[in-house]
Design an enzyme around this catalytic site. Structure first.
Site, PDB file in Angstrom:
ATOM      1  N   ASN A  23      66.900  20.667 -14.912  1.00 29.05           N
ATOM      2  CA  ASN A  23      66.168  20.098 -15.365  1.00 29.05           C
ATOM      3  C   ASN A  23      65.211  20.431 -16.374  1.00 29.05           C
ATOM      4  O   ASN A  23      64.900  19.961 -17.355  1.00 29.05           O
ATOM      5  CB  ASN A  23      66.172  18.037 -14.798  1.00 29.05           C
ATOM      6  CG  ASN A  23      67.691  17.336 -14.826  1.00 29.05           C
ATOM      7  OD1 ASN A  23      68.344  17.790 -15.954  1.00 29.05           O
ATOM      8  ND2 ASN A  23      67.005  15.819 -14.496  1.00 29.05           N
ATOM      9  N   ARG A  95      74.993  15.656 -22.054  1.00 30.75           N
ATOM     10  CA  ARG A  95      73.602  14.810 -23.467  1.00 30.75           C
ATOM     11  C   ARG A  95      71.675  15.180 -23.005  1.00 30.75           C
ATOM     12  O   ARG A  95      71.989  14.758 -24.451  1.00 30.75           O
ATOM     13  CB  ARG A  95      73.067  13.721 -21.796  1.00 30.75           C
ATOM     14  CG  ARG A  95      72.890  11.984 -22.600  1.00 30.75           C
ATOM     15  CD  ARG A  95      72.440  11.252 -21.525  1.00 30.75           C
ATOM     16  NE  ARG A  95      71.378  10.519 -22.145  1.00 30.75           N
ATOM     17  CZ  ARG A  95      70.747  10.076 -22.558  1.00 30.75           C
ATOM     18  NH1 ARG A  95      71.393  10.081 -23.523  1.00 30.75           N
ATOM     19  NH2 ARG A  95      69.616   9.905 -23.523  1.00 30.75           N
ATOM     20  N   CYS A 119      77.919   6.720 -21.138  1.00 24.87           N
ATOM     21  CA  CYS A 119      77.753   8.364 -19.975  1.00 24.87           C
ATOM     22  C   CYS A 119      78.113   7.395 -18.829  1.00 24.87           C
ATOM     23  O   CYS A 119      78.092   5.911 -19.216  1.00 24.87           O
ATOM     24  CB  CYS A 119      77.298   8.956 -19.615  1.00 24.87           C
ATOM     25  SG  CYS A 119      75.099   8.425 -19.455  1.00 24.87           S
ATOM     26  N   ARG A 124      72.698   4.751 -22.321  1.00 25.62           N
ATOM     27  CA  ARG A 124      71.334   5.959 -22.373  1.00 25.62           C
ATOM     28  C   ARG A 124      71.775   6.111 -23.885  1.00 25.62           C
ATOM     29  O   ARG A 124      71.815   7.228 -24.824  1.00 25.62           O
ATOM     30  CB  ARG A 124      71.674   6.970 -22.196  1.00 25.62           C
ATOM     31  CG  ARG A 124      71.814   6.546 -19.995  1.00 25.62           C
ATOM     32  CD  ARG A 124      72.691   8.110 -19.666  1.00 25.62           C
ATOM     33  NE  ARG A 124      71.665   8.746 -19.332  1.00 25.62           N
ATOM     34  CZ  ARG A 124      71.846  10.192 -18.373  1.00 25.62           C
ATOM     35  NH1 ARG A 124      72.867  10.634 -18.816  1.00 25.62           N
ATOM     36  NH2 ARG A 124      70.567  10.207 -18.088  1.00 25.62           N
ATOM     37  N   ASP A 309      67.200  10.285  -9.464  1.00 21.84           N
ATOM     38  CA  ASP A 309      68.732  11.359  -9.304  1.00 21.84           C
ATOM     39  C   ASP A 309      68.652  11.599  -7.521  1.00 21.84           C
ATOM     40  O   ASP A 309      69.371  12.739  -7.645  1.00 21.84           O
ATOM     41  CB  ASP A 309      67.814  12.684  -9.410  1.00 21.84           C
ATOM     42  CG  ASP A 309      68.559  13.004 -11.364  1.00 21.84           C
ATOM     43  OD1 ASP A 309      68.873  11.549 -12.111  1.00 21.84           O
ATOM     44  OD2 ASP A 309      68.313  13.249 -12.255  1.00 21.84           O
ATOM     45  N   ILE A 331      65.903   2.196 -13.264  1.00 22.16           N
ATOM     46  CA  ILE A 331      66.019   3.600 -14.726  1.00 22.16           C
ATOM     47  C   ILE A 331      67.545   3.395 -14.877  1.00 22.16           C
ATOM     48  O   ILE A 331      67.111   3.184 -16.026  1.00 22.16           O
ATOM     49  CB  ILE A 331      66.072   4.735 -14.547  1.00 22.16           C
ATOM     50  CG1 ILE A 331      65.024   4.787 -13.367  1.00 22.16           C
ATOM     51  CG2 ILE A 331      65.849   5.664 -14.763  1.00 22.16           C
ATOM     52  CD1 ILE A 331      63.539   4.662 -13.560  1.00 22.16           C
ATOM     53  N   ARG A 401      78.144  20.924 -12.504  1.00 25.88           N
ATOM     54  CA  ARG A 401      77.257  20.890 -13.489  1.00 25.88           C
ATOM     55  C   ARG A 401      75.336  20.966 -13.143  1.00 25.88           C
ATOM     56  O   ARG A 401      75.371  21.159 -13.767  1.00 25.88           O
ATOM     57  CB  ARG A 401      76.840  19.242 -14.174  1.00 25.88           C
ATOM     58  CG  ARG A 401      78.367  19.393 -15.322  1.00 25.88           C
ATOM     59  CD  ARG A 401      78.315  17.763 -16.465  1.00 25.88           C
ATOM     60  NE  ARG A 401      76.516  17.714 -16.447  1.00 25.88           N
ATOM     61  CZ  ARG A 401      76.793  16.612 -16.431  1.00 25.88           C
ATOM     62  NH1 ARG A 401      77.212  15.280 -15.701  1.00 25.88           N
ATOM     63  NH2 ARG A 401      75.589  16.477 -16.469  1.00 25.88           N
TER      64      ARG A 401
HETATM   65  C1  UD1 Z   1      66.792  12.997 -17.243  1.00 28.31           C
HETATM   66  C2  UD1 Z   1      67.153  13.576 -16.914  1.00 28.31           C
HETATM   67  C3  UD1 Z   1      68.087  12.836 -15.568  1.00 28.31           C
HETATM   68  C4  UD1 Z   1      67.504  11.884 -14.949  1.00 28.31           C
HETATM   69  C5  UD1 Z   1      66.923  10.781 -16.008  1.00 28.31           C
HETATM   70  C6  UD1 Z   1      65.401  10.213 -15.616  1.00 28.31           C
HETATM   71  C7  UD1 Z   1      67.769  15.656 -17.620  1.00 28.31           C
HETATM   72  C8  UD1 Z   1      67.898  16.466 -18.734  1.00 28.31           C
HETATM   73  N1  UD1 Z   1      67.931  14.378 -17.686  1.00 28.31           N
HETATM   74  O1  UD1 Z   1      67.805  12.042 -18.247  1.00 28.31           O
HETATM   75  O2  UD1 Z   1      68.420  13.468 -14.765  1.00 28.31           O
HETATM   76  O3  UD1 Z   1      67.992  11.316 -14.790  1.00 28.31           O
HETATM   77  O4  UD1 Z   1      65.548  11.892 -16.624  1.00 28.31           O
HETATM   78  O5  UD1 Z   1      64.694  10.790 -14.524  1.00 28.31           O
HETATM   79  O6  UD1 Z   1      66.248  16.067 -17.798  1.00 28.31           O
HETATM   80  N2  UD1 Z   1      66.403   5.881 -22.621  1.00 28.31           N
HETATM   81  C9  UD1 Z   1      66.169   4.715 -23.841  1.00 28.31           C
HETATM   82  N3  UD1 Z   1      65.618   4.960 -24.523  1.00 28.31           N
HETATM   83  C10 UD1 Z   1      65.173   6.492 -24.973  1.00 28.31           C
HETATM   84  C11 UD1 Z   1      65.767   7.021 -24.177  1.00 28.31           C
HETATM   85  C12 UD1 Z   1      65.604   6.508 -22.379  1.00 28.31           C
HETATM   86  O7  UD1 Z   1      66.506   3.653 -24.060  1.00 28.31           O
HETATM   87  O8  UD1 Z   1      65.477   7.190 -26.528  1.00 28.31           O
HETATM   88  C13 UD1 Z   1      66.624   4.646 -21.407  1.00 28.31           C
HETATM   89  C14 UD1 Z   1      67.441   5.625 -20.659  1.00 28.31           C
HETATM   90  O9  UD1 Z   1      68.783   4.790 -21.414  1.00 28.31           O
HETATM   91  C15 UD1 Z   1      67.190   5.107 -18.889  1.00 28.31           C
HETATM   92  C16 UD1 Z   1      65.286   5.435 -19.640  1.00 28.31           C
HETATM   93  O10 UD1 Z   1      65.298   5.036 -20.655  1.00 28.31           O
HETATM   94  O11 UD1 Z   1      67.139   3.623 -18.994  1.00 28.31           O
HETATM   95  C17 UD1 Z   1      65.099   6.514 -18.629  1.00 28.31           C
HETATM   96  O12 UD1 Z   1      66.005   8.201 -19.196  1.00 28.31           O
HETATM   97  P1  UD1 Z   1      65.182   9.018 -19.797  1.00 28.31           P
HETATM   98  O13 UD1 Z   1      63.775   9.630 -18.966  1.00 28.31           O
HETATM   99  O14 UD1 Z   1      65.321   9.296 -21.239  1.00 28.31           O
HETATM  100  O15 UD1 Z   1      66.629  10.378 -19.248  1.00 28.31           O
HETATM  101  P2  UD1 Z   1      66.992  11.159 -19.494  1.00 28.31           P
HETATM  102  O16 UD1 Z   1      65.838  12.001 -20.423  1.00 28.31           O
HETATM  103  O17 UD1 Z   1      68.573  10.758 -20.445  1.00 28.31           O
END
Ligand code: UD1
Length: 421
Positions: A23, A95, A119, A124, A309, A331, A401
């Site tokens: 990540n 993603r 997903c 997300r 995670d 989360i 992955r």
């Molecule tokens: C990253 C990690 C993933 C980890 C997650 C939370 C990577 C590649 N992946 O995923 O392994 O599980 O952080 O620690 O680093 N959300 C919204 N709108 C947005 C973006 C996010 O509502 O535009 C929500 C998501 O649905 C989720 C929460 O915010 O409920 C946190 O997501 P986010 O921190 O963005 O996760 P990722 O970056 O996708």
């Protein structure tokens, strides 16, 4: 499709080499789009997701080399952005492909990125990424399942406040802001160690970033970024997974390169649950404490809280602990797909909405089970290592992955594990 067979019941013992963090590597690879000079990365893990990011970046114009003498290094060089589209087929599989959005808009003034869609662990959305770019002056349109972002005159600094921290949105906007005109302030920014690693790499490339690792980031845009060399930090999720592998089997593992300071609240939770963790010269030593494992309640939270995670793996551990554990996932909406599979192995778990109540049992029993997402899959591997008899884990492509050479690493410390085609 490959399956993994595990004959449980062997206490693991020996050394495991912890890989670079997936990540951190993914956003940092995307940062190569920000400059026409080469970015050299060391300690890049060899994973399916890294392969997907490489293919995507190559389509966009990044030349990627593997220096022969350094098997874990990559040199990414994007003299010119040749294409600005991240197609559905790649984004759907991974993603993190949306991390090219910010860099493409900042460098090329435009990007066309497929919406990731749902997903297994929830819908997300990427609304926070898009709103942030809009505040920086990008025009955003949605067409045919694609986000079209344009900033023909370049991006400008802005004040952005997230309603809740998002790792991906923080990374995308930090990269975009590095090349914007003026200052960007991101409040309620994510504070994960991978954000700090990306910021460190960007600073080495000439970016001006302050506050990485806190909730407020300040980025003063610069005209251009330049060549740099960066070493990816160790994977804290892989480390935590092997810590739990040692504890669930009653064994003892030396984890080379693992860093306890990256564990956040998980360090304390694991200690309370009866896992002994000791920092060593080369990393971390993990074993089950003499009194055995006990149930501990946890809530997943943004860093430094307990990582989502690690939730599935911790649940596997709690399945064989003394007493009960209440595990709350805050989360992601649908991150308990491992529950029915663990129950097939004899676990006692009741789910109420976002909380799972796990009542420890003396022993799990091997069974055929199905992997549903990356961390769920590895929780089944942990359960299988502790179970009596054989477990057959299907659909293991998820494991590839995010876990480098997992069956070799586990077999080398005594696990009876094999991959069968
Ligand atoms: C990253 C990690 C993933 C980890 C997650 C939370 C990577 C590649 N992946 O995923 O392994 O599980 O952080 O620690 O680093 N959300 C919204 N709108 C947005 C973006 C996010 O509502 O535009 C929500 C998501 O649905 C989720 C929460 O915010 O409920 C946190 O997501 P986010 O921190 O963005 O996760 P990722 O970056 O996708």
């Amino acid at each position: 499709m490959d399956r993994i067979l595990v004959e449980g019941g062997v206490p693991l013992s020996g050394r495991v080499e912890i890989s670079g963090a997936k990540n951190a590597a993914l956003p940092i690879m995307a940062a190569s789009l920000l400059t026409e000079e080469p970015l050299a990365l060391d300690n890049v893990p060899d994973l399916a997701d890294i392969g997907s990011m490489r293919r995507l970046l190559q389509q966009l114009g990044v030349e990627i080399r593997h220096p022969p003498a350094r098997p874990k290094s990559l040199v990414l060089h994007c003299p010119e952005v040749l294409d600005t589209t991240a197609p559905y087929d790649i984004v759907r599989k991974m993603r993190a492909s949306v991390l090219v959005l910010g860099p493409l808009v900042a460098r090329a003034g435009r990007a066309r990125v497929s919406l990731p869609g749902g997903c297994a662990i929830g819908p997300r959305p990427i609304d926070l990424h898009l709103e942030g770019l809009e505040r920086m002056g990008a025009e955003i349109a949605l067409e045919g399942g694609y986000v079209e972002a344009r900033a023909p005159k370049g991006l400008r600094g802005a004040r952005i406040r997230f309603p809740q921290p998002s790792v991906g949105a923080t990374e995308n906007l930090m990269m975009a802001a590095s090349l914007a005109r003026g200052e960007t302030v991101i409040e309620e920014a994510a504070q994960e160690p991978e954000i700090v690693d990306l910021a460190t790499c960007l600073v080495a490339m000439g970016a001006r970033i302050e506050g990485a690792g806190t909730s407020t980031l300040r980025i003063e845009g610069v005209e251009r970024l330049h060549a740099a060399r960066h070493r990816i930090l160790p994977d804290r999720i892989e480390s935590g997974t092997y810590v739990m592998a040692a504890a669930i089997t009653g064994g003892r593992l030396e984890l080379r390169h693992a860093r306890l300071d990256l564990f956040g609240a998980a360090a304390e939770t694991l200690a309370e649950a009866g896992v002994r963790l000791e920092e060593t010269e080369e990393g971390l030593r993990a074993e089950r404490a003499n009194d055995g494992l006990v149930g501990v309640d946890v809530r997943t939270l943004p860093f430094p809280g307990f990582a989502t995670d690690l939730q599935a793996q911790f649940m596997a551990l709690m399945c064989v602990a003394e007493g009960a554990a209440m595990i709350t996932e805050t989360i992601f909406e649908n991150r308990f797909m491992h529950v029915p599979e663990l129950m097939r192995m004899g676990a006692r778990i009741t789910v109420h909405g976002r909380t799972a109540l796990v009542r420890g049992v003396p022993v799990l029993k091997g069974a055929p089970v199905m992997a549903t997402d990356l961390r769920a899959s590895v929780s089944l591997v942990l359960a299988a290592l502790a179970a009596e008899g054989q477990t057959e884990i299907n659909r293991i492509y998820h494991l590839d992955r995010g876990y480098e050479r997992i069956e070799q690493k586990l077999a080398a410390v005594g696990a009876r594990i094999e991959r069968v085609p």
